[in-house]
Design a protein around this motif. Structure first.
Motif, PDB file in Angstrom:
ATOM      1  N   LYS A 334       0.825  -1.213   0.000  1.00  0.00           N
ATOM      2  CA  LYS A 334       0.000   0.000   0.000  1.00  0.00           C
ATOM      3  C   LYS A 334       0.862   1.268   0.000  1.00  0.00           C
ATOM      4  O   LYS A 334       0.474   2.283  -0.591  1.00  0.00           O
ATOM      5  CB  LYS A 334      -0.956  -0.018   1.193  1.00  0.00           C
ATOM      6  CG  LYS A 334      -2.117  -0.987   1.020  1.00  0.00           C
ATOM      7  CD  LYS A 334      -3.139  -0.908   2.138  1.00  0.00           C
ATOM      8  CE  LYS A 334      -2.697  -1.637   3.379  1.00  0.00           C
ATOM      9  NZ  LYS A 334      -3.778  -1.716   4.399  1.00  0.00           N
ATOM     10  N   LEU A 337       1.892   1.606  -3.544  1.00  0.00           N
ATOM     11  CA  LEU A 337       0.707   1.975  -4.313  1.00  0.00           C
ATOM     12  C   LEU A 337       0.365   3.450  -4.143  1.00  0.00           C
ATOM     13  O   LEU A 337      -0.119   4.105  -5.081  1.00  0.00           O
ATOM     14  CB  LEU A 337      -0.485   1.121  -3.876  1.00  0.00           C
ATOM     15  CG  LEU A 337      -0.761  -0.156  -4.666  1.00  0.00           C
ATOM     16  CD1 LEU A 337      -1.790  -1.008  -3.960  1.00  0.00           C
ATOM     17  CD2 LEU A 337      -1.209   0.178  -6.084  1.00  0.00           C
ATOM     18  N   THR A 342      -2.413   2.143  -9.309  1.00  0.00           N
ATOM     19  CA  THR A 342      -2.570   0.740  -9.690  1.00  0.00           C
ATOM     20  C   THR A 342      -1.901   0.391 -11.022  1.00  0.00           C
ATOM     21  O   THR A 342      -1.242  -0.641 -11.141  1.00  0.00           O
ATOM     22  CB  THR A 342      -4.056   0.361  -9.767  1.00  0.00           C
ATOM     23  OG1 THR A 342      -4.732   1.281 -10.628  1.00  0.00           O
ATOM     24  CG2 THR A 342      -4.700   0.411  -8.401  1.00  0.00           C
ATOM     25  N   GLU A 379      -3.778  -7.549  -5.565  1.00  0.00           N
ATOM     26  CA  GLU A 379      -5.128  -7.836  -6.056  1.00  0.00           C
ATOM     27  C   GLU A 379      -6.157  -7.723  -4.929  1.00  0.00           C
ATOM     28  O   GLU A 379      -7.271  -7.237  -5.141  1.00  0.00           O
ATOM     29  CB  GLU A 379      -5.167  -9.222  -6.690  1.00  0.00           C
ATOM     30  CG  GLU A 379      -4.375  -9.302  -8.000  1.00  0.00           C
ATOM     31  CD  GLU A 379      -4.310 -10.702  -8.567  1.00  0.00           C
ATOM     32  OE1 GLU A 379      -4.788 -11.643  -7.888  1.00  0.00           O
ATOM     33  OE2 GLU A 379      -3.777 -10.867  -9.681  1.00  0.00           O
ATOM     34  N   THR A 382      -6.660  -3.908  -3.999  1.00  0.00           N
ATOM     35  CA  THR A 382      -7.431  -3.171  -5.010  1.00  0.00           C
ATOM     36  C   THR A 382      -8.868  -3.669  -5.106  1.00  0.00           C
ATOM     37  O   THR A 382      -9.795  -2.877  -5.261  1.00  0.00           O
ATOM     38  CB  THR A 382      -6.741  -3.261  -6.382  1.00  0.00           C
ATOM     39  OG1 THR A 382      -6.492  -4.641  -6.715  1.00  0.00           O
ATOM     40  CG2 THR A 382      -5.423  -2.502  -6.375  1.00  0.00           C
ATOM     41  N   SER A 383      -9.064  -4.988  -5.023  1.00  0.00           N
ATOM     42  CA  SER A 383     -10.432  -5.529  -5.127  1.00  0.00           C
ATOM     43  C   SER A 383     -11.285  -5.149  -3.923  1.00  0.00           C
ATOM     44  O   SER A 383     -12.501  -4.951  -4.048  1.00  0.00           O
ATOM     45  CB  SER A 383     -10.398  -7.049  -5.282  1.00  0.00           C
ATOM     46  OG  SER A 383      -9.869  -7.676  -4.121  1.00  0.00           O
ATOM     47  N   ASN A 385     -10.809  -2.448  -2.254  1.00  0.00           N
ATOM     48  CA  ASN A 385     -10.767  -0.978  -2.171  1.00  0.00           C
ATOM     49  C   ASN A 385     -10.187  -0.503  -0.838  1.00  0.00           C
ATOM     50  O   ASN A 385     -10.672   0.456  -0.227  1.00  0.00           O
ATOM     51  CB  ASN A 385     -12.155  -0.382  -2.372  1.00  0.00           C
ATOM     52  CG  ASN A 385     -12.116   1.097  -2.731  1.00  0.00           C
ATOM     53  OD1 ASN A 385     -11.160   1.561  -3.362  1.00  0.00           O
ATOM     54  ND2 ASN A 385     -13.133   1.839  -2.321  1.00  0.00           N
TER      55      ASN A 385
END
Length: 446
Positions: A334, A337, A342, A379, A382-383, A385
């Protein structure tokens, strides 16, 4: 076989019906002969610029290239360049001809062009016109100068870069005489403004023959990017490596997609290693902080070449984080990121794989497992959120302002809150975040 697309037939119709010759010329003819669909179509004619303008008077056109015989015609939102048959005078600035003169036949026009594969014309009446053997060179997959190489390169040294770019993109070898001239006159590239070379450089890096070109023409590239020269002989006496820094860099391209951001980042990712190299008592080489030095050099070189601010940002971020070990797992993912977003993080994973496969087999399985774990965390984050950016925080600048803070204080507080959320020290809930600010549980500016 040359098939002129329907959209271009108006060029032939208008000029031929007005009594002029007209030919498709250059890269569009070359690509057609190779079975590729040309991106652009250029034309040459015996009509003068004034006559071209007269023929196409009912079309929108630009004449900024009139000095060199070129008129740009616009039709259905597409632009087509039409250039009068011409010859070039001397090149005192090694870039532009001091003068041009219009000539009467296409063969003379073709004689001034850079390489035989680009010195082919096609007309609906005469078919293929190939006075310099360009068709055979395409068949033999050879890049060869049209005429004397020294003359071509002295006219415009950028043609040296174009030669090795075509070798990379088309997977053609360079004719021996042309190659000798490239190495003999490579230093003339110092007279070419870097801004003129950035597109050639990117196309070279994204070519299918890039590994061979980087290996064979390293000394040529070192003229325009001298920062790479220390990489050539920089050994990596380390269990993780089996190649020199330069050869390792070349090897990474074997595993990379033809993406300009990824290819540029791979080119620069280890460029700082020779500058930070140390060797311990056991003879093991170390390159601590090389990613920082590589980032600095990449930014310097890309600025010199006039790349866009956004491209420099993307490439340098990838270089900066290419050696990230993600020791704190989801927190590390994170945190990166937050900087990359992304799309760029996904490219970072690709770069990490390219880097790994270009190393030795030492701890290969461990590295693969780590990358798989990082990818799984990415993954999941991001999935689900999960919060890793300011836009995902449940508070914003107005909320902090309502607590009495102003100016730069607001930004500092928001970043401190985001850091705490990423590190799982605080929940991303509005009430919790605001209480943390009120109670002084985040680092605030004085």
């Amino acid at each position: 076989m040359i098939k002129i697309p329907d959209k271009c037939n108006f060029i032939f119709d208008k000029l031929e019906n007005s009594g002029f010759e007209v030919y498709a010329v250059g890269g569009c003819v070359r690509d057609s002969l190779m079975g590729k669909e040309p991106q652009d179509w250029d034309f040459t004619t015996n009509a003068t610029p004034n006559e071209i303008c007269k023929v196409f008077e009912n079309y929108k056109f630009y004449d900024v290239g009139r000095k060199y015989g070129t008129i740009s015609i616009v039709n259905n939102k597409e632009t087509y360049e039409i250039t009068t048959f011409r010859g070039d005078g001397s090149y005192s600035d090694a870039r532009h001809p001091d003068s041009v003169f219009f000539c009467s036949n296409v063969e003379e026009d073709l004689s001034r062009r850079d390489f035989t594969v680009n010195s082919i014309a096609y007309s609906r009446k005469r078919g293929i016109v190939d006075p310099f053997g360009g068709v055979k060179d395409i068949q033999k997959k050879i890049i060869r100068c049209t005429g004397e190489p020294v003359s071509r390169f002295s006219e415009d040294a950028l043609r040296i870069m174009r030669a090795i770019r075509f070798s990379s993109v088309l997977a053609f070898s360079v004719d021996n005489t042309t190659k000798e001239a490239i190495f003999k006159h490579k230093d003339s590239l110092t007279f070419v403004h870097p801004n003129r070379m950035n597109k050639e450089f990117v196309k070279l890096l994204t070519g299918q023959n890039v590994t061979e070109v980087l290996s064979e023409y390293a000394e040529v590239l070192a003229v325009i990017i001298p920062e790479i020269k220390p990489m050539f002989d920089c050994a990596q006496n380390n269990p993780h490596h089996k190649y020199s820094v330069w050869n390792h860099t070349i090897k990474t391209f074997e595993y990379a997609p033809k993406d300009e951001v990824i290819r540029l980042a791979l080119f620069f990712h280890d460029i700082g290693k020779p500058y930070v190299k140390t060797t311990d008592k056991k003879g093991i080489d170390h390159f601590k902080t090389h990613q920082i030095k590589s980032t600095e050099i990449a930014e310097c070189v890309m600025r010199r070449f006039g790349f866009s601010v956004s491209l420099i940002r993307d490439v340098t971020l990838l270089v900066k984080f290419h050696d990230e070990r993600f020791r704190n797992k989801s927190v590390s993912v994170k945190s990166v990121l937050k900087e990359t977003g992304t799309d760029l993080f996904y490219k970072l994973l690709i770069i990490a794989k390219c880097d790994m496969f270009a190393q030795s087999n030492f701890k290969r399985e461990e590295k693969i497992l780590l990358l798989k774990e990082v990818e799984a965390i990415f993954e999941m984050v991001t999935s689900e959120n999960q919060c890793y950016s300011l836009s995902q925080l449940e508070v914003n600048g107005n909320d902090i302002m309502n607590l009495g803070y102003t100016g730069e204080e607001i930004g500092h507080i928001l970043n401190a809150l985001l850091k705490a959320v990423i590190e799982d020290k605080i929940q991303n809930k509005k009430e919790v975040l605001l209480n943390a600010v009120v109670e002084g549980n985040v680092i605030c500016p004085n």
